[in-house]
Design an enzyme around this catalytic site. Structure first.
Site, PDB file in Angstrom:
ATOM      1  N   ALA A  33       0.676  -1.294  -0.117  1.00 54.41           N
ATOM      2  CA  ALA A  33      -0.314   0.128   0.171  1.00 54.41           C
ATOM      3  C   ALA A  33       0.642   1.063  -0.042  1.00 54.41           C
ATOM      4  CB  ALA A  33      -0.967   0.218   1.406  1.00 54.41           C
ATOM      5  N   LYS A 120      20.038 -24.008 -16.551  1.00 56.97           N
ATOM      6  CA  LYS A 120      19.096 -23.393 -17.815  1.00 56.97           C
ATOM      7  C   LYS A 120      18.065 -23.690 -18.034  1.00 56.97           C
ATOM      8  CE  LYS A 120      20.173 -25.290 -22.682  1.00 56.97           C
ATOM      9  NZ  LYS A 120      18.256 -25.324 -23.462  1.00 56.97           N
ATOM     10  N   CYS A 412     -23.299 -39.950  -8.883  1.00 60.88           N
ATOM     11  CA  CYS A 412     -21.354 -39.428  -8.149  1.00 60.88           C
ATOM     12  C   CYS A 412     -21.397 -40.889  -8.398  1.00 60.88           C
ATOM     13  CB  CYS A 412     -21.514 -39.085  -7.141  1.00 60.88           C
ATOM     14  SG  CYS A 412     -20.081 -39.358  -6.234  1.00 60.88           S
TER      15      CYS A 412
END
Ligand code: IVH
Length: 676
Positions: A33, A120, A412
């Site tokens: 802030a 790398k 389900c």
């Protein structure tokens, strides 16, 4: 006018200083802030006096015009590539060292060659041209002779300084890799998924695409990072005599240089580095596809020279690839802790990113459809870091015959409850709640997880047995398990039963943050749980907090506040909490952040490395954070202490190099007890 100019210059310096602390050192000195306040003040001055807008003003990072195309940039010093050693075993490193010794015509008894070993990075090569310290151009590699001008896009990378720090030379081109961290990539894809938009394939392609895009607006949601690894054209500067010292100098200019580098000697030094990084590859916050070895002496580099377009003094030594092709054998549905149905790819086992993978997530129906994968296809599997393997696409080829499109089940597959999709939502969910065995199992596994109550030995096989056998229906019932009941289970030896009972007993002594996280409240991850615990200090205060009070907690927004409030509003959830407390789960309570717990180590930045004799890394981190210290991932001049245990690696070397005080576990305990 002069007052405005002076203030603007002051603000630019301050903001550039804090951006360096924040983006490069990962050790901010002021809250966000406060930074925003300074930023807005500078913006206001510049709006009133546009002539004060300088190219190194932090307000000038974003928002250029949409380009017609990228202008060509001729490289004064060609941007070369490096030879790749594809032999991923130690032999790759030995072969390189042998070649260097042969080409330098060193006798067999000459001392080992000094190398700089580094990572790398897997992104896009970029050259940053600084004139008198000011960033004037950023270019891609292109064909090595001519690249593309990507200055406007590169300026948006917070880690790339617009002005070098310290005594900058008249001309220096710093080369390195623009890349995307894994967490930034995951966050981007999370947002894409939540919006039902196309996800990105991998961090490398995303970073490369972002850097080369013509409309800067497309960069706003993509946070990129940068690591320097070398130089291009220089003028009016005495380059240090070694590559490692050159990297130190680049870091001192304020450009990020990875701390995971080491000066090593001979083939065995290279092999050790290759192995050390291999062991840590998954834990790195970004992808690497190997390590790079460079002859450290610049004079020797010059003697070795180049073959065609590749230097003889450097080589890339690869690791196993993180993406592989395999066959999709089937798609199954998994039901998660919150009831979410996830389509999971059943794969022909394939070795990718260092392990054998036979399952990969397809996230949700929409993503599965967008990727267009069907059973029998050849698909691309990606496994990087500790992220769950996923299918990123398929190879387009003729399908042998008709394969039906995948459909989500209406009920389900575990408990038979109805499956629902929220209005306009992406996810399908089982409506069974804790009636659904799958959700119960996941809730228990989450509760027992390493970062939650850390109940060792409570793995998925055992949880399956406990839930399927009706032995454990609720979390508190875990604490009613006795050795006799456990030992009666299949494949459970008396000793393992006794160990589990001991682990359950041990888990009772915990922290409020862990307990809150363990409850598995939707949207409450580890970080939020810590913030809640620090803010409220006592469970009862969290339990009774209003949404407005929850919103006062650091990083808690309306969605999270509502989720927490709703959770604790449910009588059955409160009952679970009460029963867990009655079972003996306990932690230390305090008066919360408001009362200002003493923070003896506030302002210190500490780096942990290696294995400590008794504390785990998480424990050491928690102790330091509780005392107000910041635990950072890499060592810099601003690091206050490095705490090193057994097998400490490059961070310890770096600490010694920079003269940062090094503590062992005992030293850490002393610091915690007595302060700095
Ligand atoms: S040095 C003359 N160092 O790998 C040597 N390259 O073919 C120039 N890369 O696309 C390259 N990490 O962007 C060097 N530590 C590293 C690197 C690195 C990644 C990339 C580079 C280039 C390719 C080399």
């Amino acid at each position: 006018m002069t007052a405005a100019a002076t203030r603007a210059a002051q603000l630019r310096d301050q903001l550039n200083h804090h951006a360096h602390r924040y983006y490069v050192l990962d050790a901010p000195e002021i809250p966000d802030a406060e930074y925003d306040k300074l930023f807005r003040e500078l913006q206001a001055i510049e709006a009133a006096h546009p002539e004060l807008r300088t190219p190194d003003s932090p307000t000038q990072r974003v928002g250029g015009a949409v380009l017609d195309g990228l202008a060509p940039v001729r490289h004064a010093v060609p941007m070369l590539s490096i030879r790749t050693e594809t032999d991923t075993t130690a032999e790759g490193a030995r072969a390189f060292d042998a070649r260097v010794r042969r080409e330098l015509e060193l006798p067999a008894d000459a001392p080992p060659v000094e190398y700089n070993a580094e990572l790398k990075f897997d992104g896009l090569a970029i050259g940053l041209r600084y004139e008198h310290g000011l960033l004037v151009q950023a270019a891609t590699r292109g064909d090595g002779e001519t690249g593309e001008d990507v200055t406007q896009n590169v300026r948006t990378i917070g880690q790339v300084p617009l002005r070098l720090r310290g005594d900058a030379p008249p001309l220096i081109e710093i080369r390195g890799e623009a890349y995307m961290r894994r967490d930034d990539f995951e966050r981007l894809n999370e947002r894409q998924r939540a919006a039902g938009a196309k996800t990105f394939v991998n961090p490398r392609n995303t970073a490369a695409g972002a850097i080369r895009q013509l409309d800067p607006a497309g960069l706003a949601d993509k946070r990129l990072s940068f690591f320097a690894y070398g130089l291009g054209e220089i003028g009016g500067w005495d380059q240090p005599a070694t590559h490692s010292a050159t990297l130190d100098a680049i870091a001192a200019f304020g450009v990020p240089v990875s701390a995971d580098r080491a000066v090593v000697h001979g083939a065995e030094g290279l092999v050790a580095f290759h192995q050390r990084i291999a062991a840590r590859r998954d834990a790195l916050p970004f992808d690497i596809d190997g390590v790079v070895y460079k002859v450290n002496s610049i004079a020797l580099q010059q003697r070795l020279g180049f073959v065609t377009r590749e230097p003889r003094w450097a080589v890339a030594h690869k690791y196993p690839a993180q993406e592989q092709l395999t066959r999709l054998n089937g798609i199954e549905i998994q039901v998660g802790r919150t009831g979410k149905l996830t389509p999971v790819a059943k794969l022909e086992p394939v070795f990718v990113g260092g392990t054998t993978v036979s399952n990969a997530t397809l996230h949700n129906l929409f993503e599965l459809r967008r990727k267009g994968v069907r059973v029998g296809d050849t698909v691309i599997v990606r496994r990087a870091g500790d992220v769950i393997p996923e299918i990123v696409g398929r190879i387009v080829e003729a399908r042998p015959g008709y394969v039906p499109n995948f459909r989500m089940p209406k009920s389900c597959p575990v408990c038979g409850s109805a499956v629902q999709r929220e209005q306009g939502g992406i996810d399908h969910r089982c409506t069974g709640g804790l009636f659904c065995a799958a959700q119960r199992k996941q809730a228990i596994l989450h509760f027992a997880g390493r970062r939650a109550l850390d109940i060792e030995g409570l793995g998925d096989k055992l949880v399956d047995q406990l839930v399927d056998g009706g032995i454990v229906r609720t979390l508190p019932e875990l604490y009613r398990l006795g050795v006799a009941k456990l030992a009666a289970l299949e494949r459970m030896a008396d000793k393992s039963a006794a160990n589990l009972v001991a682990a359950l007993e041990k888990s009772k002594r915990t922290t409020l943050a862990r307990f809150l996280y363990a409850l598995g409240i939707r949207h409450v991850g580890e970080a939020t749980a810590k913030d809640l615990a620090a803010h409220f200090g006592r469970l009862d205060r969290v339990l009774d907090a209003s949404e407005a009070q929850l919103l006062e907690v650091n990083d808690v927004g309306p969605v999270v506040a509502k989720s927490i409030h709703t959770f604790f509003d449910q009588p059955h959830n409160r009952e679970v909490v009460e029963q867990l407390r009655a079972a003996g789960i306990q932690w230390d309570e305090h008066d919360g952040a408001a009362a200002g717990a003493p923070k003896p180590l506030a302002g210190l930045s500490v780096v942990l490395t290696g294995t400590l004799p008794t504390l785990t890394r998480d424990e050491a981190k928690a102790l330091l954070e509780a005392a107000g210290a910041k635990v950072a991932g890499s060592v810099s001049k601003k690091t206050s202490y490095v705490v090193a245990g057994a097998e400490a690696g490059s961070k310890l070397d770096k600490a010694r190099e920079l003269g940062v005080p090094v503590l062992d576990e005992q030293g850490l305990r002393r610091l915690l007890a007595r302060g700095p």
